[in-house]
Design a protein around this motif. Structure first.
Motif, PDB file in Angstrom:
ATOM      1  N   GLU A   8      73.030  57.738  58.155  1.00  0.00           N
ATOM      2  CA  GLU A   8      72.726  56.772  57.353  1.00  0.00           C
ATOM      3  C   GLU A   8      71.390  56.134  57.304  1.00  0.00           C
ATOM      4  OE1 GLU A   8      75.191  53.487  59.276  1.00  0.00           O
ATOM      5  OE2 GLU A   8      77.021  54.337  58.579  1.00  0.00           O
ATOM      6  N   SER A  32      69.413  56.053  54.060  1.00  0.00           N
ATOM      7  CA  SER A  32      68.817  54.746  53.143  1.00  0.00           C
ATOM      8  C   SER A  32      67.502  54.633  52.936  1.00  0.00           C
ATOM      9  CB  SER A  32      69.445  53.884  54.396  1.00  0.00           C
ATOM     10  OG  SER A  32      68.735  54.026  55.598  1.00  0.00           O
ATOM     11  N   ARG A  33      66.553  55.740  53.442  1.00  0.00           N
ATOM     12  CA  ARG A  33      65.308  56.011  53.083  1.00  0.00           C
ATOM     13  C   ARG A  33      64.785  55.855  51.876  1.00  0.00           C
ATOM     14  NH1 ARG A  33      62.119  59.745  54.446  1.00  0.00           N
ATOM     15  NH2 ARG A  33      60.261  58.638  55.068  1.00  0.00           N
ATOM     16  N   ARG A  52      72.850  61.985  47.451  1.00  0.00           N
ATOM     17  CA  ARG A  52      72.856  60.792  48.674  1.00  0.00           C
ATOM     18  C   ARG A  52      74.109  60.120  48.498  1.00  0.00           C
ATOM     19  NH1 ARG A  52      66.930  58.275  50.316  1.00  0.00           N
ATOM     20  NH2 ARG A  52      66.120  60.328  50.975  1.00  0.00           N
ATOM     21  N   VAL A  99      75.336  52.985  52.119  1.00  0.00           N
ATOM     22  CA  VAL A  99      74.013  52.541  52.251  1.00  0.00           C
ATOM     23  C   VAL A  99      73.344  52.054  51.020  1.00  0.00           C
ATOM     24  CG1 VAL A  99      73.397  53.921  54.390  1.00  0.00           C
ATOM     25  CG2 VAL A  99      73.132  55.126  51.829  1.00  0.00           C
ATOM     26  N   ASP A 100      72.400  51.353  50.935  1.00  0.00           N
ATOM     27  CA  ASP A 100      71.592  50.774  49.479  1.00  0.00           C
ATOM     28  C   ASP A 100      70.633  51.982  49.417  1.00  0.00           C
ATOM     29  OD1 ASP A 100      72.872  48.265  49.616  1.00  0.00           O
ATOM     30  OD2 ASP A 100      71.535  47.343  50.931  1.00  0.00           O
ATOM     31  N   LEU A 101      70.803  52.452  48.102  1.00  0.00           N
ATOM     32  CA  LEU A 101      69.980  53.673  47.659  1.00  0.00           C
ATOM     33  C   LEU A 101      68.799  52.896  46.928  1.00  0.00           C
ATOM     34  CD1 LEU A 101      72.614  56.218  46.498  1.00  0.00           C
ATOM     35  CD2 LEU A 101      71.156  56.052  48.722  1.00  0.00           C
ATOM     36  N   ARG A 102      67.698  53.468  47.302  1.00  0.00           N
ATOM     37  CA  ARG A 102      66.482  52.758  46.624  1.00  0.00           C
ATOM     38  C   ARG A 102      65.054  53.611  46.220  1.00  0.00           C
ATOM     39  NH1 ARG A 102      64.092  49.396  50.656  1.00  0.00           N
ATOM     40  NH2 ARG A 102      65.091  50.902  52.143  1.00  0.00           N
ATOM     41  N   GLU A 162      57.192  51.157  52.619  1.00  0.00           N
ATOM     42  CA  GLU A 162      58.611  50.681  52.730  1.00  0.00           C
ATOM     43  C   GLU A 162      58.312  49.266  53.462  1.00  0.00           C
ATOM     44  OE1 GLU A 162      62.974  51.740  54.550  1.00  0.00           O
ATOM     45  OE2 GLU A 162      61.212  53.033  55.266  1.00  0.00           O
ATOM     46  N   SER A 219      66.687  49.081  43.430  1.00  0.00           N
ATOM     47  CA  SER A 219      68.046  49.476  43.910  1.00  0.00           C
ATOM     48  C   SER A 219      68.455  50.563  42.503  1.00  0.00           C
ATOM     49  CB  SER A 219      69.085  48.414  43.728  1.00  0.00           C
ATOM     50  OG  SER A 219      68.810  47.467  44.928  1.00  0.00           O
TER      51      SER A 219
END
Length: 334
Positions: free
Chosen positions: A212, A216-217, A259, A266-269, A300, A307
């Motif tokens: 995770e 999430s990175r 991913r 997880v939030d993908l960014r 970061e 997003s």
């Protein structure tokens, strides 16, 4: 023959994996043996490992006799190089069981039994060999005794040095393998089984947390103008990120799609980088393989990121102005 044409261990593993995937492990074995015999290994001392890999492929192809012949070669190569052939010997015992030579197999395995409390990989290898000869009860007996011995060697406090963690790793490996053996034998759970399940659950939780964290990175994205400037100022890093802007955004779309396919919530960014900012970041640093990751970590902390994915009809994340469904979305499918 050029250095570039020589093959390392990763290349051999790739050959083996591709052979298994296409349902022809025997062809993979033949290819690896040819590489050894023709002197095409980048490191000649890898010959013993390569021959063992080929032997495993022949066993996958149900050719135990051919596998044994290659294993004999692997053992001889180990001894010629002065490296211990222990795991090749365990594999040879497994093959002897399959070839209906049980007395020879046990004579091979008994002297190797001490490996159970010396190497964390030995538990699975020895248990597999014994099960090949329908000796699951023997595997259970050996593992149970080894677990007790290994548990006594586990330090009471958390070891500070990696080398000091070996007793704990051996104990965990033995405990887990004993649990698997008891399951195969249909034995009821005991306290050690409960401990094994608790440890396996803890390891799974840790691995899930690590996955995770990795997923999430954010990924680093350079808008087109910034990528052009990066190519001018830091061409080596631009090649790592690209080497062209189209390849850069295509690669990122594929990374993010992969991913998302992991199914981890997880939030993908993406975070936007700039050539000037990266140039300042790398000044005075070695431009190593991990410099991009270090830069992302630094970004970061001061950028919220964008997003991913946008809605199909929204503007694409790459800044082209086109709709996502017409721009970068199809790139993950090329």
């Amino acid at each position: 023959m050029t250095t570039a044409s020589l093959l390392d261990g990763d290349a051999l593993e790739l050959i083996a994996g591709q052979a298994v995937d296409r349902g022809d492990p025997a062809a993979g074995a033949a290819e690896i043996v040819a590489i050894v015999d023709e002197g095409r290994l980048a490191d000649p001392t890898d010959s013993a490992i390569a021959l063992s890999l080929a032997a495993e492929l022949l066993l996958e192809a149900d050719d135990a006799a051919g596998s044994l012949a290659l294993t004999e070669r692997a053992i001889a190569a180990h001894r010629a190089q002065g490296s211990p052939p222990d795991f090749a010997l365990i594999f040879r015992a497994r093959l002897m069981f399959l070839l209906d030579r049980p007395d020879e197999a046990m004579a091979e395995l008994v002297p190797l039994r001490p490996l159970l409390t010396e190497d964390p990989d030995a538990a699975s290898a020895i248990a597999n060999a014994l099960f090949a000869g329908d000796r699951g009860e023997v595997a259970h007996e050996w593992l149970t005794e080894a677990v007790a011995e290994a548990q006594a060697a586990v330090p009471e406090t958390e070891p500070e040095d990696d080398a000091d963690q070996l007793p704990t790793l051996i104990f965990f490996a033995l405990l887990s393998e004993r649990h698997e053996v008891r399951h195969e034998l249909g034995l009821p759970h005991d306290q050690l089984d409960e401990m094994a399940e608790a440890l396996e659950e803890a390891v799974e939780d840790e691995q899930r947390a690590e996955l995770e964290a990795e997923l999430s990175r954010p990924v680093l994205f350079f808008p087109e103008a910034e990528f052009d400037e990066l190519s001018r100022r830091l061409p080596d890093l631009a090649r790592i990120c690209g080497p062209t802007w189209d390849e850069h955004r295509t690669d990122l779309e594929r990374v993010l799609t992969a991913r998302a396919a992991e199914g981890v919530p997880v939030d993908l960014r993406l975070v936007h980088g700039s050539a000037a900012d990266l140039a300042a970041f790398v000044e005075g640093r070695d431009v190593a393989d991990d410099v991009i990751d270090l830069y992302v970590d630094e970004l970061e902390g001061r950028a919220a990121g964008v997003s991913w994915p946008p809605a199909r009809n929204d503007a694409c994340w790459c800044g082209s102005g086109a709709k996502y469904k017409k721009c970068c979305l199809p790139r993950s499918r090329d």
